[in-house]
Design a protein around this motif. Structure first.
Motif, PDB file in Angstrom:
ATOM      1  N   GLY A  52      24.215  42.269  13.816  1.00  0.00           N
ATOM      2  CA  GLY A  52      24.657  41.747  14.908  1.00  0.00           C
ATOM      3  C   GLY A  52      25.320  40.213  14.481  1.00  0.00           C
ATOM      4  O   GLY A  52      26.275  40.253  15.353  1.00  0.00           O
ATOM      5  N   LEU A  53      24.895  39.568  13.681  1.00  0.00           N
ATOM      6  CA  LEU A  53      25.634  38.296  13.492  1.00  0.00           C
ATOM      7  C   LEU A  53      27.107  38.763  12.899  1.00  0.00           C
ATOM      8  O   LEU A  53      27.936  38.012  13.337  1.00  0.00           O
ATOM      9  CB  LEU A  53      24.978  37.390  12.620  1.00  0.00           C
ATOM     10  N   ALA A  54      27.252  39.513  12.006  1.00  0.00           N
ATOM     11  CA  ALA A  54      28.389  39.916  11.405  1.00  0.00           C
ATOM     12  C   ALA A  54      29.166  40.330  12.766  1.00  0.00           C
ATOM     13  O   ALA A  54      30.467  40.089  12.580  1.00  0.00           O
ATOM     14  CB  ALA A  54      28.321  40.921  10.393  1.00  0.00           C
ATOM     15  N   ALA A  55      28.645  41.256  13.392  1.00  0.00           N
ATOM     16  CA  ALA A  55      29.625  41.852  14.517  1.00  0.00           C
ATOM     17  C   ALA A  55      30.092  40.851  15.782  1.00  0.00           C
ATOM     18  O   ALA A  55      31.172  40.988  16.020  1.00  0.00           O
ATOM     19  CB  ALA A  55      28.520  42.902  15.247  1.00  0.00           C
ATOM     20  N   LEU A  56      29.287  39.835  15.551  1.00  0.00           N
ATOM     21  CA  LEU A  56      29.457  38.785  16.503  1.00  0.00           C
ATOM     22  C   LEU A  56      30.863  38.064  16.081  1.00  0.00           C
ATOM     23  O   LEU A  56      31.811  37.668  16.789  1.00  0.00           O
ATOM     24  CB  LEU A  56      28.364  37.763  16.755  1.00  0.00           C
ATOM     25  N   VAL A  57      31.024  37.867  15.005  1.00  0.00           N
ATOM     26  CA  VAL A  57      31.949  37.142  14.328  1.00  0.00           C
ATOM     27  C   VAL A  57      33.186  38.133  14.377  1.00  0.00           C
ATOM     28  O   VAL A  57      34.389  37.882  14.435  1.00  0.00           O
ATOM     29  CB  VAL A  57      31.790  36.890  12.741  1.00  0.00           C
ATOM     30  N   ALA A  58      32.983  39.361  14.034  1.00  0.00           N
ATOM     31  CA  ALA A  58      34.233  40.447  13.818  1.00  0.00           C
ATOM     32  C   ALA A  58      34.699  40.570  15.232  1.00  0.00           C
ATOM     33  O   ALA A  58      35.795  41.263  15.123  1.00  0.00           O
ATOM     34  CB  ALA A  58      33.418  41.848  13.032  1.00  0.00           C
ATOM     35  N   VAL A  59      34.151  40.166  16.274  1.00  0.00           N
ATOM     36  CA  VAL A  59      34.743  40.663  17.627  1.00  0.00           C
ATOM     37  C   VAL A  59      35.940  39.746  17.776  1.00  0.00           C
ATOM     38  O   VAL A  59      36.842  40.263  18.414  1.00  0.00           O
ATOM     39  CB  VAL A  59      33.593  40.171  18.944  1.00  0.00           C
ATOM     40  N   PHE A  60      36.098  38.637  17.284  1.00  0.00           N
ATOM     41  CA  PHE A  60      37.283  37.686  17.236  1.00  0.00           C
ATOM     42  C   PHE A  60      38.279  38.154  16.327  1.00  0.00           C
ATOM     43  O   PHE A  60      39.436  37.567  16.391  1.00  0.00           O
ATOM     44  CB  PHE A  60      36.896  36.509  17.039  1.00  0.00           C
ATOM     45  N   ALA A  61      38.099  39.193  15.301  1.00  0.00           N
ATOM     46  CA  ALA A  61      38.885  39.513  14.442  1.00  0.00           C
ATOM     47  C   ALA A  61      39.726  40.792  14.698  1.00  0.00           C
ATOM     48  O   ALA A  61      40.854  41.275  14.256  1.00  0.00           O
ATOM     49  CB  ALA A  61      38.348  39.631  13.138  1.00  0.00           C
ATOM     50  N   VAL A  62      39.284  41.587  15.862  1.00  0.00           N
ATOM     51  CA  VAL A  62      39.915  42.776  16.173  1.00  0.00           C
ATOM     52  C   VAL A  62      40.214  42.559  17.814  1.00  0.00           C
ATOM     53  O   VAL A  62      39.924  41.721  18.490  1.00  0.00           O
ATOM     54  CB  VAL A  62      38.966  43.909  15.895  1.00  0.00           C
ATOM     55  N   ARG A  63      41.297  43.757  18.119  1.00  0.00           N
ATOM     56  CA  ARG A  63      41.669  43.527  19.554  1.00  0.00           C
ATOM     57  C   ARG A  63      41.366  44.991  20.156  1.00  0.00           C
ATOM     58  O   ARG A  63      41.172  46.096  19.351  1.00  0.00           O
ATOM     59  CB  ARG A  63      43.110  43.310  19.426  1.00  0.00           C
ATOM     60  N   LYS A  64      41.595  45.067  21.468  1.00  0.00           N
ATOM     61  CA  LYS A  64      41.602  46.377  22.203  1.00  0.00           C
ATOM     62  C   LYS A  64      40.417  47.275  22.008  1.00  0.00           C
ATOM     63  O   LYS A  64      39.256  46.933  22.098  1.00  0.00           O
ATOM     64  CB  LYS A  64      42.995  47.143  22.053  1.00  0.00           C
ATOM     65  N   ALA A  65      40.692  48.498  21.464  1.00  0.00           N
ATOM     66  CA  ALA A  65      39.758  49.586  21.226  1.00  0.00           C
ATOM     67  C   ALA A  65      38.682  49.064  19.973  1.00  0.00           C
ATOM     68  O   ALA A  65      37.423  49.147  20.099  1.00  0.00           O
ATOM     69  CB  ALA A  65      40.373  50.888  20.879  1.00  0.00           C
ATOM     70  N   GLY A  66      39.416  48.565  19.085  1.00  0.00           N
ATOM     71  CA  GLY A  66      38.413  47.817  18.060  1.00  0.00           C
ATOM     72  C   GLY A  66      37.311  46.846  18.456  1.00  0.00           C
ATOM     73  O   GLY A  66      36.360  46.913  17.957  1.00  0.00           O
ATOM     74  N   ARG A  67      38.075  46.054  19.434  1.00  0.00           N
ATOM     75  CA  ARG A  67      37.015  44.840  19.866  1.00  0.00           C
ATOM     76  C   ARG A  67      35.783  45.473  20.692  1.00  0.00           C
ATOM     77  O   ARG A  67      34.632  45.307  20.762  1.00  0.00           O
ATOM     78  CB  ARG A  67      37.495  44.077  20.877  1.00  0.00           C
ATOM     79  N   LEU A  68      36.176  46.658  21.546  1.00  0.00           N
ATOM     80  CA  LEU A  68      34.999  47.378  22.213  1.00  0.00           C
ATOM     81  C   LEU A  68      33.959  48.016  21.385  1.00  0.00           C
ATOM     82  O   LEU A  68      32.941  48.091  21.599  1.00  0.00           O
ATOM     83  CB  LEU A  68      35.849  48.281  23.197  1.00  0.00           C
ATOM     84  N   LEU A  69      34.588  48.677  20.233  1.00  0.00           N
ATOM     85  CA  LEU A  69      33.665  49.242  19.319  1.00  0.00           C
ATOM     86  C   LEU A  69      32.700  48.145  18.567  1.00  0.00           C
ATOM     87  O   LEU A  69      31.466  48.404  18.539  1.00  0.00           O
ATOM     88  CB  LEU A  69      34.604  50.145  18.070  1.00  0.00           C
ATOM     89  N   VAL A  70      33.371  47.233  18.210  1.00  0.00           N
ATOM     90  CA  VAL A  70      32.393  46.113  17.505  1.00  0.00           C
ATOM     91  C   VAL A  70      31.522  45.537  18.509  1.00  0.00           C
ATOM     92  O   VAL A  70      30.252  45.379  18.141  1.00  0.00           O
ATOM     93  CB  VAL A  70      33.402  45.099  17.071  1.00  0.00           C
ATOM     94  N   SER A  71      32.056  45.428  19.964  1.00  0.00           N
ATOM     95  CA  SER A  71      30.870  44.689  20.875  1.00  0.00           C
ATOM     96  C   SER A  71      29.756  45.986  21.055  1.00  0.00           C
ATOM     97  O   SER A  71      28.663  45.518  21.370  1.00  0.00           O
ATOM     98  CB  SER A  71      31.750  44.687  22.278  1.00  0.00           C
ATOM     99  N   ALA A  72      30.049  47.262  21.048  1.00  0.00           N
ATOM    100  CA  ALA A  72      28.928  48.237  21.303  1.00  0.00           C
ATOM    101  C   ALA A  72      28.030  48.097  20.105  1.00  0.00           C
ATOM    102  O   ALA A  72      27.160  48.354  20.285  1.00  0.00           O
ATOM    103  CB  ALA A  72      29.559  49.294  21.580  1.00  0.00           C
ATOM    104  N   LEU A  73      28.594  47.839  18.879  1.00  0.00           N
ATOM    105  CA  LEU A  73      27.870  47.600  17.619  1.00  0.00           C
ATOM    106  C   LEU A  73      26.882  46.402  17.839  1.00  0.00           C
ATOM    107  O   LEU A  73      25.688  46.678  17.368  1.00  0.00           O
ATOM    108  CB  LEU A  73      28.485  47.601  16.390  1.00  0.00           C
ATOM    109  N   LEU A  74      27.266  45.247  18.436  1.00  0.00           N
ATOM    110  CA  LEU A  74      26.757  44.192  18.551  1.00  0.00           C
ATOM    111  C   LEU A  74      25.465  44.463  19.427  1.00  0.00           C
ATOM    112  O   LEU A  74      24.344  44.147  19.192  1.00  0.00           O
ATOM    113  CB  LEU A  74      27.647  43.279  19.187  1.00  0.00           C
TER     114      LEU A  74
END
Length: 232
Positions: A83-105
Motif C-alpha cells: 500500500g505504501l508503494a502504491a501510494l507513491v506510485a499514484v503520482f508516477a502514472v496518469r489516467k487509467a494507470g492511476r486508477l489501477l494503482v489507486s484500486a491496488l492501494l
C-alpha cells in the motif's frame, strides 16, 4: 455625439465550479497522503507487537508463551508495504494507470484489515510454539488470551483502504511527477516545429560564466556546442 460600446463584464461565479473541484482535489490529496502513510505505519508497527499470550505445560509446571503479529500472519505487514508503494506510485502514472494503482492501494488496505481481524482470534501460532517448546507435537497452548494489537492493525488497514478510495475518487485531479526533463516539441515536426523554434530565442551562453553553463544544462542544452545561444 460619441458612442459607447457595450463591453461584456466577466461573471466571477462562472469560475466557481472549477475552483471548487480543484479545492476538493487538493483536500483529497492531502487526506489520502496522511491516511495512507499513517495507516501503513500503524499496520507495520502493530504487526510487530504481541497479539496472543498463553502457557505451555512442561513437566510439573508451565512456561509463558507469546506470539507477535508476524508469527500469527505476515499478510498485514506485507500488504502495508504494498500500500505504501502504491501510494507513491499514484503520482508516477496518469489516467487509467492511476486508477489501477489507486484500486491496488484500496485492495491492499482491505486485505490487511481483513487478515488482521481474522488473526485476532487465532491460536495456531501459539500451538506451534508450544509444540516446539515442549517437544510434544500434540501439545497445545493453555490460558490463551489476545491483546488489542490485532484490532489496531485492522484500523491501520482501514486507513489505507480510505486512502485508496480517495485516490479512486479524486486521483484524476491530482498532479503527476514533473515532466521537466521531457524533450519539448519532441512530437512536433516540419514547419510547425520550425516556427516554434524560431518563436523562442535561446539565451546566450557565455562559456566563461559557470552560471550560464549550469542554466544551459538545466534546459537540456549542450553548452559546448558553438551554436548554443545563437538564432538560426
Amino acid at each position: 455625439m460619441g458612442y459607447v460600446s457595450a463591453v461584456p463584464v466577466p461573471q466571477p461565479h462562472a469560475a466557481r465550479p472549477a475552483a471548487t473541484a480543484s479545492s476538493g482535489g487538493r483536500r483529497g490529496l492531502a487526506a489520502a497522503l496522511f491516511l495512507g502513510a499513517a495507516g501503513a505505519a500503524v499496520a507495520l508497527i502493530a504487526s510487530g507487537q504481541t497479539w496472543a499470550e498463553g502457557t505451555a505445560a512442561v513437566g510439573g509446571g508451565s512456561i509463558p508463551l507469546d506470539a507477535d503479529g508476524r508469527d500469527v500472519t505476515g499478510v498485514p505487514a506485507a500488504l502495508a508495504v504494498v500500500g505504501l508503494a502504491a501510494l507513491v506510485a499514484v503520482f508516477a502514472v496518469r489516467k487509467a494507470g492511476r486508477l489501477l494503482v489507486s484500486a491496488l492501494l484500496a485492495l491492499s488496505g482491505a486485505g490487511a484489515a481483513l487478515a488482521a481481524f481474522l488473526g485476532a482470534s487465532d491460536s495456531s501460532a501459539l500451538d506451534e510454539l508450544a509444540a516446539r517448546t515442549t517437544g510434544d507435537t500434540a501439545a497445545t497452548v493453555d490460558a490463551l488470551s489476545h491483546t488489542a494489537w490485532p484490532y489496531v492493525t485492522t484500523a491501520g488497514g482501514v486507513l489505507i483502504l480510505l486512502a485508496g478510495a480517495l485516490a479512486v475518487l479524486y486521483g484524476s485531479q491530482w498532479p503527476a511527477m514533473s515532466g521537466r526533463y521531457e524533450r519539448p516539441g519532441a512530437t512536433g515536426s516540419g514547419a510547425g516545429a520550425a516556427s516554434g523554434r524560431g518563436a523562442r530565442r535561446t539565451p546566450v551562453v557565455d562559456p566563461d560564466r559557470p552560471e550560464d553553463l549550469w542554466k544551459a544544462l538545466d534546459r537540456g542544452e549542450d553548452p559546448t556546442r558553438e551554436d548554443t545561444g545563437r538564432e538560426s
